[in-house]
Write a protein that holds these residues in place. Structure first.
Motif, mmCIF file in Angstrom:
data_model
loop_
_atom_site.group_PDB
_atom_site.id
_atom_site.type_symbol
_atom_site.label_atom_id
_atom_site.label_comp_id
_atom_site.label_asym_id
_atom_site.label_seq_id
_atom_site.Cartn_x
_atom_site.Cartn_y
_atom_site.Cartn_z
ATOM 1 N N SER A 12 -11.487 8.163 -0.822
ATOM 2 C CA SER A 12 -10.446 7.876 -1.801
ATOM 3 C C SER A 12 -10.632 8.730 -3.055
ATOM 4 C CB SER A 12 -10.367 6.395 -2.135
ATOM 5 O OG SER A 12 -9.093 6.092 -2.660
ATOM 6 N N LEU A 13 -9.752 8.521 -4.006
ATOM 7 C CA LEU A 13 -9.654 9.452 -5.140
ATOM 8 C C LEU A 13 -8.873 8.806 -6.283
ATOM 9 C CD1 LEU A 13 -6.414 10.872 -4.869
ATOM 10 C CD2 LEU A 13 -7.508 11.298 -2.694
ATOM 11 N N GLY A 14 -8.885 9.483 -7.409
ATOM 12 C CA GLY A 14 -8.023 9.077 -8.524
ATOM 13 C C GLY A 14 -8.564 7.949 -9.374
ATOM 14 N N SER A 41 0.869 -1.184 0.000
ATOM 15 C CA SER A 41 0.000 0.000 0.000
ATOM 16 C C SER A 41 0.899 1.224 0.000
ATOM 17 C CB SER A 41 -0.904 0.017 1.239
ATOM 18 O OG SER A 41 -0.123 0.201 2.409
ATOM 19 N N GLY A 42 0.298 2.392 -0.196
ATOM 20 C CA GLY A 42 1.067 3.629 -0.093
ATOM 21 C C GLY A 42 1.660 3.770 1.302
ATOM 22 N N MET A 43 0.849 3.489 2.324
ATOM 23 C CA MET A 43 1.314 3.611 3.704
ATOM 24 C C MET A 43 2.457 2.642 4.005
ATOM 25 S SD MET A 43 0.044 6.152 5.246
ATOM 26 C CE MET A 43 0.877 5.750 6.764
ATOM 27 N N ALA A 44 2.429 1.438 3.428
ATOM 28 C CA ALA A 44 3.528 0.488 3.653
ATOM 29 C C ALA A 44 4.831 1.083 3.121
ATOM 30 C CB ALA A 44 3.227 -0.849 2.974
ATOM 31 N N ASN A 46 3.758 12.233 -3.908
ATOM 32 C CA ASN A 46 3.413 12.743 -5.244
ATOM 33 C C ASN A 46 2.078 12.189 -5.734
ATOM 34 O OD1 ASN A 46 4.184 14.333 -7.479
ATOM 35 N ND2 ASN A 46 5.024 12.567 -8.574
ATOM 36 N N THR A 47 1.296 11.634 -4.805
ATOM 37 C CA THR A 47 0.065 10.941 -5.193
ATOM 38 C C THR A 47 -0.917 11.860 -5.913
ATOM 39 O OG1 THR A 47 0.288 9.401 -3.336
ATOM 40 C CG2 THR A 47 -1.904 9.624 -4.299
ATOM 41 N N PHE A 48 -1.165 13.061 -5.362
ATOM 42 C CA PHE A 48 -2.174 13.942 -5.953
ATOM 43 C C PHE A 48 -1.750 14.442 -7.339
ATOM 44 C CE2 PHE A 48 -5.504 15.602 -2.782
ATOM 45 C CZ PHE A 48 -5.581 14.373 -2.163
ATOM 46 N N ALA A 49 -0.447 14.652 -7.528
ATOM 47 C CA ALA A 49 0.020 15.175 -8.819
ATOM 48 C C ALA A 49 0.094 14.080 -9.878
ATOM 49 C CB ALA A 49 1.378 15.837 -8.653
ATOM 50 N N VAL A 82 -0.461 3.738 -5.101
ATOM 51 C CA VAL A 82 -0.932 3.105 -6.351
ATOM 52 C C VAL A 82 -2.445 2.904 -6.314
ATOM 53 C CG1 VAL A 82 -0.763 0.913 -7.646
ATOM 54 C CG2 VAL A 82 1.306 2.060 -6.825
ATOM 55 N N THR A 83 -2.959 2.854 -5.076
ATOM 56 C CA THR A 83 -4.396 2.741 -4.831
ATOM 57 C C THR A 83 -5.181 3.811 -5.587
ATOM 58 O OG1 THR A 83 -3.716 2.111 -2.595
ATOM 59 C CG2 THR A 83 -6.044 2.588 -2.919
ATOM 60 N N LYS A 84 -4.567 4.966 -5.816
ATOM 61 C CA LYS A 84 -5.267 6.104 -6.378
ATOM 62 C C LYS A 84 -5.125 6.116 -7.916
ATOM 63 C CE LYS A 84 -5.782 6.690 -2.031
ATOM 64 N NZ LYS A 84 -4.931 7.537 -1.214
ATOM 65 N N PHE A 85 -4.377 7.055 -8.458
ATOM 66 C CA PHE A 85 -4.378 7.259 -9.914
ATOM 67 C C PHE A 85 -3.707 6.130 -10.693
ATOM 68 C CE2 PHE A 85 -4.866 11.448 -8.113
ATOM 69 C CZ PHE A 85 -5.865 12.002 -8.893
ATOM 70 N N CYS A 122 -1.726 17.481 5.514
ATOM 71 C CA CYS A 122 -1.189 16.282 4.839
ATOM 72 C C CYS A 122 -2.094 15.085 5.063
ATOM 73 C CB CYS A 122 0.252 16.003 5.257
ATOM 74 S SG CYS A 122 0.511 15.015 6.725
ATOM 75 N N TYR A 123 -1.822 14.020 4.314
ATOM 76 C CA TYR A 123 -2.600 12.790 4.389
ATOM 77 C C TYR A 123 -2.660 12.319 5.838
ATOM 78 C CZ TYR A 123 -4.235 8.105 3.402
ATOM 79 O OH TYR A 123 -4.975 6.954 3.378
ATOM 80 N N GLN A 124 -3.865 12.010 6.309
ATOM 81 C CA GLN A 124 -4.006 11.761 7.749
ATOM 82 C C GLN A 124 -3.300 10.484 8.179
ATOM 83 O OE1 GLN A 124 -6.708 10.991 5.830
ATOM 84 N NE2 GLN A 124 -7.830 9.308 6.754
HETATM 85 C C1 LIG Z 1 -4.186 7.366 -0.125
HETATM 86 C C2 LIG Z 1 -2.985 8.167 0.135
HETATM 87 C C3 LIG Z 1 -1.898 7.646 0.847
HETATM 88 C C4 LIG Z 1 -1.911 6.252 1.428
HETATM 89 O O1 LIG Z 1 -2.002 5.268 0.464
HETATM 90 P P1 LIG Z 1 -2.663 3.813 0.750
HETATM 91 O O2 LIG Z 1 -2.469 3.122 -0.533
HETATM 92 O O3 LIG Z 1 -4.078 4.037 1.155
HETATM 93 O O4 LIG Z 1 -1.891 3.208 1.868
HETATM 94 C C5 LIG Z 1 -0.808 8.459 1.046
HETATM 95 N N1 LIG Z 1 -0.771 9.721 0.574
HETATM 96 C C6 LIG Z 1 -1.793 10.260 -0.109
HETATM 97 C C7 LIG Z 1 -1.685 11.655 -0.594
HETATM 98 C C8 LIG Z 1 -2.931 9.501 -0.351
HETATM 99 O O5 LIG Z 1 -3.955 10.049 -1.014
#
Ligand SMILES: *Cc1c(COP(=O)(O)O)cnc(C)c1O
Length: 374
Positions: free
Chosen positions: A320-322, A71-74, A168-171, A190-193, A95-97
């Motif tokens: 979530s988003l993207g 995951s992104g958090m991992a 860099n998730t949002f961009a 990667v969960t997002k876009f 920032c992301y909670q």
């Molecule tokens: C969702 C998100 C994360 C965390 O990613 P996961 O895949 O949910 O662990 C981190 N940063 C941003 C900006 C996010 O939107």
């Protein structure tokens, strides 16, 4: 990107096995262990062909070498894991909670101390570069979409051994490449876009330094923070269309942001592409596109914003988003996000027809019971 190929073509062509007889797409590889001898022995240590394909694609986009995670958090936790005991962490005020929670949990266990810095306080960030062991930026930020001055912050002299990371998730790596600005680490949820279809969890961390790359691979192996085989397959399938999804969704986002800004039942519209956004100039300088996320405040209090979410028929009321589908959520309703304006809605614009999205939003906004009708 290794070859001088355009982003759109790279997304479609990278990460494939071109040997005759190979499947065009890297198939999912449901295997924990392999026949001993040459090559892989165990997936958690040695990876799978799917991880490698995803890492090649995203690494090429970000301009470095990638490590994929569950995951992104991992991936972000693996970066925090690099910090020696007693480190100083600089974190954005917005920032992301999940990252704020991770930083807080580590601080309460005495692993590090956290300093929050306003995204726009460039002088504050430059100062933190001299003292912090981890400088963590998120730009544009979640959910206020504030853009940090990456060039100025990355150019500041850093404490020896310090890591400067950018979420860099949002961009997306199409709109922004933090490593080219001088960051050490770029992160994608990667969960997002990248995945883009709300059907998986994944993360990719991209770095330039070979030692940091090896350390992150080891952190993944030791923590078992490995991506799933099906998830990786879906992520590679999803990322092939990133450029077209993003192009369509951010064109729609601009249209919707302009209209929301003029809507009688909306008090504030935040979108980096609007001239009214506090960091519009930085966004113009730094981002190739303004992205697909809009946050706006509904006239009235939280119940008015909740009524908008409940009144939508096309836009999904979901976090979530993207993704290909538009999603909306009232952020102050989330634990840890109570500091946000109570009627702030975060809208992730998908690839539906923009006029249908507008019809849906406008109808829901006009039907808010507490708000006087025109
Ligand atoms: C969702 C998100 C994360 C965390 O990613 P996961 O895949 O949910 O662990 C981190 N940063 C941003 C900006 C996010 O939107």
């Amino acid at each position: 990107m290794g070859d001088p190929v355009s982003v759109e073509s790279w997304l479609v062509s990278a990460g494939r096995d071109r040997r005759p007889g190979s499947p065009l797409n890297v198939p999912p590889c449901p295997a924990s262990n392999f026949v001993l001898g040459e090559g892989r022995a165990y997936s958690r240590d040695d990876g799978t062909p799917g991880w490698e394909a995803l890492e090649e694609i995203v690494g090429g986009l970000e301009g470095g070498s990638s490590v994929s995670f569950a995951s992104g958090m991992a991936g972000i936790a693996a970066i925090f894991d690099q910090l020696p005991a007693g480190s100083v962490v600089a974190l954005p005020d917005d920032c992301y909670q999940g990252v704020a929670g991770l930083a807080k949990a580590g601080q309460s266990r005495g692993r590090w101390t956290v300093h929050r810095v306003a995204v726009t306080d460039t002088a504050g960030w430059i100062e933190m570069c001299g003292v912090a062991d981890l400088i963590w930026l998120e730009s544009p930020s979640n959910p206020l979409l504030t853009v940090a001055d990456l060039d100025a912050i990355c150019a500041a002299p850093r404490k020896r051994g310090a890591i400067l990371g950018v979420d860099n998730t949002f961009a997306t790596p199409i709109n922004q490449r933090p490593l080219t600005h001088g960051a050490d680490v770029a992160v994608q949820s990667v969960t997002k876009f990248i995945g883009g279809h709300s059907d998986l969890l994944g993360g990719v961390v991209t770095v330039r330094d070979a030692n940091l790359l090896a350390a992150l691979r080891q952190a993944r192996e030791l923590a078992g923070a490995t991506p799933g085989t099906l998830e990786t397959f879906l992520a590679v399938r999803g990322v092939r269309t990133l450029a077209v999804r993003l192009e369509r969704a951010q064109r729609s986002a601009m249209t919707l942001a302009e209209r929301l800004a003029r809507h009688p039942n909306v008090t504030v519209t935040r979108y980096p592409g609007l001239a009214s956004h506090p960091t519009h100039e930085a966004a113009r300088r730094q981002l190739k596109g303004f992205g697909t996320i809009i946050s706006f405040d509904v006239r009235g209090e939280a119940p008015a914003a909740d009524a908008v979410c409940a009144g939508l028929q096309l836009i999904q009321h979901a976090t979530s988003l993207g993704a290909v589908e538009s999603t909306i959520e009232r952020r102050a309703g989330i634990p840890g996000q109570e500091h946000l304006p109570p009627a702030l809605l975060r809208l992730s614009v998908g690839i539906e027809a923009v006029e249908d999205l507008w019809t849906d939003l406008d109808r829901a906004l006009r039907n808010v019971p507490e708000v006087p009708r025109e």
